[in-house]
Structure formats: C-alpha cells, structure tokens
Design an enzyme around this catalytic site. Sequence first.
Site, PDB file in Angstrom:
ATOM      1  N   CYS A  10       0.825  -1.205   0.000  1.00 54.84           N
ATOM      2  CA  CYS A  10       0.000   0.000   0.000  1.00 54.84           C
ATOM      3  C   CYS A  10       0.864   1.263   0.000  1.00 54.84           C
ATOM      4  O   CYS A  10       1.964   1.271   0.541  1.00 54.84           O
ATOM      5  CB  CYS A  10      -0.877   0.028   1.239  1.00 54.84           C
ATOM      6  SG  CYS A  10      -1.897  -1.425   1.416  1.00 54.84           S
ATOM      7  N   ARG A  36       5.480  -0.338  -6.094  1.00 53.39           N
ATOM      8  CA  ARG A  36       5.418  -1.158  -4.882  1.00 53.39           C
ATOM      9  C   ARG A  36       4.375  -2.268  -5.009  1.00 53.39           C
ATOM     10  O   ARG A  36       4.363  -3.190  -4.213  1.00 53.39           O
ATOM     11  CB  ARG A  36       5.051  -0.270  -3.680  1.00 53.39           C
ATOM     12  CG  ARG A  36       6.088   0.789  -3.389  1.00 53.39           C
ATOM     13  CD  ARG A  36       5.498   1.876  -2.542  1.00 53.39           C
ATOM     14  NE  ARG A  36       5.118   1.394  -1.232  1.00 53.39           N
ATOM     15  CZ  ARG A  36       5.790   1.632  -0.124  1.00 53.39           C
ATOM     16  NH1 ARG A  36       6.889   2.339  -0.182  1.00 53.39           N
ATOM     17  NH2 ARG A  36       5.381   1.196   1.033  1.00 53.39           N
ATOM     18  N   TRP A  77      -2.960  -2.725  -1.563  1.00 50.73           N
ATOM     19  CA  TRP A  77      -2.581  -4.109  -1.853  1.00 50.73           C
ATOM     20  C   TRP A  77      -3.336  -4.945  -0.820  1.00 50.73           C
ATOM     21  O   TRP A  77      -3.069  -4.853   0.369  1.00 50.73           O
ATOM     22  CB  TRP A  77      -1.066  -4.267  -1.709  1.00 50.73           C
ATOM     23  CG  TRP A  77      -0.544  -5.588  -2.152  1.00 50.73           C
ATOM     24  CD1 TRP A  77      -0.365  -6.010  -3.442  1.00 50.73           C
ATOM     25  CD2 TRP A  77      -0.101  -6.663  -1.321  1.00 50.73           C
ATOM     26  NE1 TRP A  77       0.156  -7.278  -3.454  1.00 50.73           N
ATOM     27  CE2 TRP A  77       0.329  -7.711  -2.170  1.00 50.73           C
ATOM     28  CE3 TRP A  77      -0.021  -6.856   0.057  1.00 50.73           C
ATOM     29  CZ2 TRP A  77       0.824  -8.910  -1.693  1.00 50.73           C
ATOM     30  CZ3 TRP A  77       0.472  -8.060   0.536  1.00 50.73           C
ATOM     31  CH2 TRP A  77       0.890  -9.065  -0.341  1.00 50.73           C
ATOM     32  N   ASN A 136      -1.983   2.420   5.920  1.00 46.88           N
ATOM     33  CA  ASN A 136      -1.087   1.302   5.571  1.00 46.88           C
ATOM     34  C   ASN A 136      -0.824   0.513   6.836  1.00 46.88           C
ATOM     35  O   ASN A 136      -0.701   1.095   7.908  1.00 46.88           O
ATOM     36  CB  ASN A 136       0.270   1.816   5.069  1.00 46.88           C
ATOM     37  CG  ASN A 136       0.199   2.336   3.657  1.00 46.88           C
ATOM     38  OD1 ASN A 136      -0.840   2.264   3.008  1.00 46.88           O
ATOM     39  ND2 ASN A 136       1.306   2.880   3.194  1.00 46.88           N
ATOM     40  N   GLY A 137      -0.657  -0.785   6.687  1.00 45.87           N
ATOM     41  CA  GLY A 137      -0.370  -1.615   7.852  1.00 45.87           C
ATOM     42  C   GLY A 137      -1.554  -2.508   8.173  1.00 45.87           C
ATOM     43  O   GLY A 137      -2.426  -2.730   7.322  1.00 45.87           O
ATOM     44  N   GLU A 161      18.276 -17.674  -6.253  1.00 49.03           N
ATOM     45  CA  GLU A 161      17.888 -16.347  -6.725  1.00 49.03           C
ATOM     46  C   GLU A 161      17.448 -16.401  -8.196  1.00 49.03           C
ATOM     47  O   GLU A 161      16.463 -15.770  -8.581  1.00 49.03           O
ATOM     48  CB  GLU A 161      19.060 -15.370  -6.514  1.00 49.03           C
ATOM     49  CG  GLU A 161      18.856 -13.963  -7.045  1.00 49.03           C
ATOM     50  CD  GLU A 161      17.646 -13.250  -6.469  1.00 49.03           C
ATOM     51  OE1 GLU A 161      17.039 -13.724  -5.499  1.00 49.03           O
ATOM     52  OE2 GLU A 161      17.275 -12.202  -7.046  1.00 49.03           O
ATOM     53  N   LYS A 205      13.741 -15.307  -9.481  1.00 50.39           N
ATOM     54  CA  LYS A 205      13.507 -14.310 -10.542  1.00 50.39           C
ATOM     55  C   LYS A 205      12.559 -14.869 -11.588  1.00 50.39           C
ATOM     56  O   LYS A 205      11.608 -14.218 -12.007  1.00 50.39           O
ATOM     57  CB  LYS A 205      14.809 -13.970 -11.237  1.00 50.39           C
ATOM     58  CG  LYS A 205      15.685 -12.819 -10.959  1.00 50.39           C
ATOM     59  CD  LYS A 205      15.314 -11.613 -10.236  1.00 50.39           C
ATOM     60  CE  LYS A 205      14.466 -11.717  -9.036  1.00 50.39           C
ATOM     61  NZ  LYS A 205      14.892 -11.253  -7.772  1.00 50.39           N
ATOM     62  N   GLU A 257       8.957 -15.264 -10.265  1.00 53.35           N
ATOM     63  CA  GLU A 257       8.256 -14.004 -10.019  1.00 53.35           C
ATOM     64  C   GLU A 257       7.652 -13.412 -11.284  1.00 53.35           C
ATOM     65  O   GLU A 257       6.561 -12.888 -11.256  1.00 53.35           O
ATOM     66  CB  GLU A 257       9.230 -12.964  -9.439  1.00 53.35           C
ATOM     67  CG  GLU A 257       9.595 -13.187  -8.012  1.00 53.35           C
ATOM     68  CD  GLU A 257      10.451 -12.043  -7.475  1.00 53.35           C
ATOM     69  OE1 GLU A 257      11.622 -11.926  -7.892  1.00 53.35           O
ATOM     70  OE2 GLU A 257       9.959 -11.269  -6.656  1.00 53.35           O
ATOM     71  N   HIS A 273      19.302 -36.963  -4.289  1.00 51.26           N
ATOM     72  CA  HIS A 273      18.604 -37.385  -3.064  1.00 51.26           C
ATOM     73  C   HIS A 273      17.088 -37.214  -3.181  1.00 51.26           C
ATOM     74  O   HIS A 273      16.400 -37.109  -2.176  1.00 51.26           O
ATOM     75  CB  HIS A 273      19.163 -36.615  -1.859  1.00 51.26           C
ATOM     76  CG  HIS A 273      20.609 -36.914  -1.615  1.00 51.26           C
ATOM     77  ND1 HIS A 273      21.041 -38.113  -1.108  1.00 51.26           N
ATOM     78  CD2 HIS A 273      21.728 -36.188  -1.862  1.00 51.26           C
ATOM     79  CE1 HIS A 273      22.363 -38.120  -1.028  1.00 51.26           C
ATOM     80  NE2 HIS A 273      22.800 -36.960  -1.484  1.00 51.26           N
ATOM     81  N   LYS A 298       6.297  -4.490  -4.200  1.00 49.75           N
ATOM     82  CA  LYS A 298       7.718  -4.162  -4.119  1.00 49.75           C
ATOM     83  C   LYS A 298       8.204  -4.145  -2.679  1.00 49.75           C
ATOM     84  O   LYS A 298       9.299  -4.590  -2.378  1.00 49.75           O
ATOM     85  CB  LYS A 298       7.970  -2.799  -4.782  1.00 49.75           C
ATOM     86  CG  LYS A 298       9.430  -2.359  -4.785  1.00 49.75           C
ATOM     87  CD  LYS A 298      10.286  -3.269  -5.641  1.00 49.75           C
ATOM     88  CE  LYS A 298      11.761  -2.962  -5.556  1.00 49.75           C
ATOM     89  NZ  LYS A 298      12.569  -4.074  -6.072  1.00 49.75           N
TER      90      LYS A 298
HETATM   91  O1  M6R Z   1      13.037  -4.696   0.498  1.00 48.82           O
HETATM   92  P1  M6R Z   1      13.549  -6.042   0.927  1.00 48.82           P
HETATM   93  O2  M6R Z   1      14.885  -6.354   0.356  1.00 48.82           O
HETATM   94  O3  M6R Z   1      13.536  -6.220   2.412  1.00 48.82           O
HETATM   95  O4  M6R Z   1      12.525  -7.073   0.308  1.00 48.82           O
HETATM   96  C1  M6R Z   1      12.593  -8.436   0.572  1.00 48.82           C
HETATM   97  C2  M6R Z   1      11.760  -9.214  -0.416  1.00 48.82           C
HETATM   98  O5  M6R Z   1      10.414  -8.873  -0.309  1.00 48.82           O
HETATM   99  C3  M6R Z   1      12.210  -8.982  -1.861  1.00 48.82           C
HETATM  100  O6  M6R Z   1      13.562  -9.285  -2.030  1.00 48.82           O
HETATM  101  C4  M6R Z   1      11.367  -9.844  -2.822  1.00 48.82           C
HETATM  102  O7  M6R Z   1      11.669 -11.207  -2.646  1.00 48.82           O
HETATM  103  C5  M6R Z   1      11.611  -9.409  -4.268  1.00 48.82           C
HETATM  104  N1  M6R Z   1      10.376  -9.429  -4.993  1.00 48.82           N
HETATM  105  C6  M6R Z   1      12.561 -10.261  -4.987  1.00 48.82           C
HETATM  106  O8  M6R Z   1      12.660  -9.983  -6.336  1.00 48.82           O
END
Ligand code: M6R
Length: 602
Positions: free
Chosen positions: A2, A27, A75, A99-100, A478, A482, A485, A501, A597
């Site tokens: 949000c 975000r 969000w 927010n929150g 990672e 990617k 996502e 395994h 984000k």
């Molecule tokens: O802002 P932060 O690095 O604390 O965020 C952590 C994760 O939410 C962030 O890395 C998320 O996994 C990304 N979408 C990865 O691409």
Amino acid sequence: MCGIVGYIGTKEKKEILLDGLQELEYRGYDSAGIAIIEGVKLNNFKAIGKLKNLREKTKNYTSDGFGISIGHTRWATHGKPTELNAHPHLGAYSYVVHNGIIENYQLLKDELKSEGVGFLSQTDTETIVHLFEKYHNKSNKAFEAFEKTITKLEGAYATLLITEAAADTIFFAKNGSPMLIGFDKNEVYFASSDTPIIGKATEVYYLEDGEYGYAKEGKITLFNSDGKKKFTKQALTANKALAQKDGYRFFMEKEIYEQSRIISETMMGRILDDTIALDELDANFFDGISALKICACGTSYHSALTSAYLFERITKIRCDIEIASEFRYKEPLLTDDTLFITISQSGETADTLEALKMAKRAGLRSLSICNVDNSSIVRESDATILTRAGIEKGVASTKAFATQTMVLWILALYIAQERKSISKEILHKEVDAMIHTPKALIVTDTLHEKLHRLSKRYLHGHGFFFIGRDIFFPLALEGALKLKEISYLHAEGYPAGEMKHGPIALADSELFTIALMPKTMHYEKIKSNVEELSARDATILAISPLPFDLADDFIQTKYDSHPMLEFFEMMVVTQLLALEISVRLGNDIDMPRNLAKSVTVE
Ligand code: M6R
C-alpha cells in the site's frame, strides 16, 4: 504494498495525488482512490486495477482553491480488491487512508456494529474512520477524537484522516509503517516514502513510531506519548532522474543493465588500493563480536546466504542466516557477542524490521545493509552500510541483489582486515577481483540476443531446476526466484549435489535444468551432477566458461579467475533469461501479479 499520499494547500490536488500515487505504483497494488475536501465540497473517487482507471474516472474533475486531500494505493490484506475495499474509507463526513494492519480491528468493529454503525467494506481500516466519528460526535473536537481513536488501535499503521468537521486540517499518525511529511513554503505533503514528493517538497520530516498530530495553515503540530514534540526538518533531494526508464522496455531491464555502473558506486571510497574502508563503522564496532546472524527476506535472504560462505571462509567468524519471518517466532537464542545484520532493499520489510527490533531488545548490536537511507530499518539500526543502488522500481529485484552481495563481500574483507586474519596477498587478490566486477556485469548485445533467441525453447515443460554449489547455490535460488516471479513458471533452486537425493526423480526431457558451472569452484563435482541429469534426459542449459558437450543449450561466460566474478556474470545471465522468457509469455515484467515491491505487512 500500500502507498499513501496527502496534500494540504492551494495547488491542484487531484494531480498531486495521482502523480504521487504513480510514483508508488512500483510497490504493487490492486486498487486506488483519492478523497478531497474543498470547503464544503467533498469528492471521492476509487477504482480497481491500474491507476489509469482512476485517472479515467477523475478526468472531468479538477480541484481548485484551498483544500485537504488524501490518496492511496491498496494491496489487499483484509478483503478482496474491490472498489468498496479500496481506500479512502468514508464515515458520515470523514475519510481515512491507512497502511499496515490493525490487529484488533475485529473487536473494534464488533463494538461499533453493536452501537449501530454500518460498515461498507471488509477492511480493518474502516474501523478508524468510524471510531473517529463516534468520538467526534460526542465531543465535537476533531483532534481530541483523532487522538482517542489512535489510542484504541493495536498493530501497525500509518494513517491520514480528513474530515468536514475540520476542513483545513489533515490528521496523521504513524506506528510501525513508514510515513513522512514534506514541506515547501506553506504547502504540506504526506507520503509513505519520499518518491511522491521529490520535486514538490524541499524539506522533509520522517515520522517516528508513536508520533501523531495534525497539519494546519502550513504548520505541523506533533505529539508522541510524552506530549507535544519539537522536530527538525531535513533537506530533500530534487533528483528524480534515476526513476526514469531511459529507453529500456522495462524498469527491470534498465536495472539489469545499470548493474555494471552501479556496482562501482557501491565500491566507491570503500576500496582503496589494497585496503577496505568502511567509514560508516566506528573503529570499535566489532569489539566483542564473535558471531554474525543475518536476517532478511526474499532476494535479500539469498544475498545473505551467499555471504555466509564468504564470512566463514574469509573472516573465520561463525555466520548464521535466518529468514526473518521464521526467526521472529522460533524463540531464538541470542547472545550479545553476536552482531545482528539485516539486509533489505526497501528498509521497510515488516518481518525484517520486527526481527531487528527483537534482536535490539535482546541487547544485540545491529548493522543494516540497505538501499534506502532514512528507511525504518536504517533508523532502527546502530549502523548502516548503504548499497547505493539508486531507486529500484522493478518488483523483481536485480541491482539490489548485486549491490547487497558486493557490500557483504566488502564487509567480509573489512572484518578480516581489521582483525588481521587475512594475508596481504589474499586481500590483494580479492580487491583485484572486486575491481573487475563492473566488467563482469556488462550486458553485451550478443549475450542479450542469444538469451532472447534461446528463451523460446523454455516456455513450457514441467519445471525448472537451477542448480549450483557453494555460493552458486544461493545464486541458483535467486535465479529460480527471478524466473518464478515474472514468468509464473515453476522453478526451484537446488544444491547440485542434492539432486540425487530426490528431485532427480523428476528428470525427463520436459525438466529444464539451468546448471551454474563455474570453473573456479568445484567444477568437476557439478559436472558429474549435471551428467547424472543428462543421463536421465533432462534438458540442460549450462552456464560456464568451459564448454560442456552434454548441454542442450550453452552460455559461455568470460570471467574465470575468481568465483565472485563468475558469480556476478552468471547472475546477469539468469536475470536476462527470466526477463526474456517472461516477455515472450506476455507478462507484466515490472509489476508481476500478486507481488508488491515493499512488503510492509508480516
Ligand atoms: O526490500 P527487501 O529487500 O527487504 O525485500 C525483501 C523481499 O520482499 C524482496 O527481495 C522480494 O523477494 C523481491 N520481490 C525479490 O525480487
């Protein structure tokens, strides 16, 4: 996650709110809304989906003259993404954005309902506006009613409230979610991060947890639990250039290309000939420290995992890595000889922030590695090393990962240097490799074109395994994250030696294996792991400086003198692979579905 924007003044309010919300778009959100009060004129617009839907709804509306205004991108946490659930939420004569999460909202809602209050939405936020009006109806004093309202709220919030009962005032409160106030002459702005107000406000004040108050006639009256409080504004940068796409198709693409330049900024002033300098840290910062605990989420967690190999190998200090959301509830044993390190791009990730607060309560010294100065995590930490990646807009993190990993590598060398546990020769070798990192991060046309062509063969199948060993295992995690996502395809990162395994049972020609095969690190071992998969007919995309005959596809990397150079070069390959597959699938690269984000809820 949000986003909040607010404005009080005489300028056109609709545009200020919509422009501000646009800056927060990256975000992630699923609906948006604005509310404006000008004298007795009250306007409220909401739309689900992208901001352009809200722009369309408001196209015949302009606000003129003095007024108060608030806007929000939502969000969904409580209730579906619908217009009724979108903020601002309306009482009888007031609006609120938040927010929150209000943890005790159900209790408050039940109480209000039993008193005859009707609710329109399923959100926790709506309780705030009804509570306010309940108290205001009794006292006819707007600030008193607002103050009373926030004392009833439990949980995390950053909230703005406007009401016809005080049509020249914005009420605000912050506890656990970010909020700042921008100033320019008599104009006052509010936002949940500074991007919406850059170029508009010249000074800023970052609210602390527990602060609340009101804005009226260009002035802020601020309170906390001790009563009225003085505050000091600071200058706000006017540089917005970094937030543009610069001709790239997507922010993510631009951010992948930027890595080579940005990594130099991360190193600037920190790598001096054969010494490492971290001016951010006091000379005695590591005194009494005999263990490191690193806590993070998502991509930041992967950079933490990478660094554990570096810390133990280079500094000989024990290093444990924790996923923040797990750490918080496992009743961890914390001892004050442990340095607690958090890693976060945004500096606002709720789980990481709360983990940091826990460690502080246990008396641990804290260090954050963060991209956003003045963010909540930075302000909460004893010391910070900024990653200097610039604004990252793509929801799928790329340059943040590269710069975090670089900072952690620098930090490992710094600790070893300060403790004199590294020889001059090895330090020289490490620094030499570091200096070559920007080159390893360059995206060439040939590489990008090759990945574009190759990507068409990876659009189906029953899943991807990214495999690697040592630091290339977190890189595999990672790479898989990617791809997941932005392509929405199933992908896993796995330690190459673990495939036999269990997961090897999945191997057939529709299982895509992305094999990270560095020359400088256990090459023969990973080679035999990949051969085992090839023997079971898995489709192999090998990434390596050494030719590999069994690969169905092969990306030959150039840098083979140091594992970290291989790491960074392979990282770029996995990022571009995810990008190109997802472009072919027609997905929203910068704002993938269901993601935000900055994850400011736990
Ligand atoms: O802002 P932060 O690095 O604390 O965020 C952590 C994760 O939410 C962030 O890395 C998320 O996994 C990304 N979408 C990865 O691409």
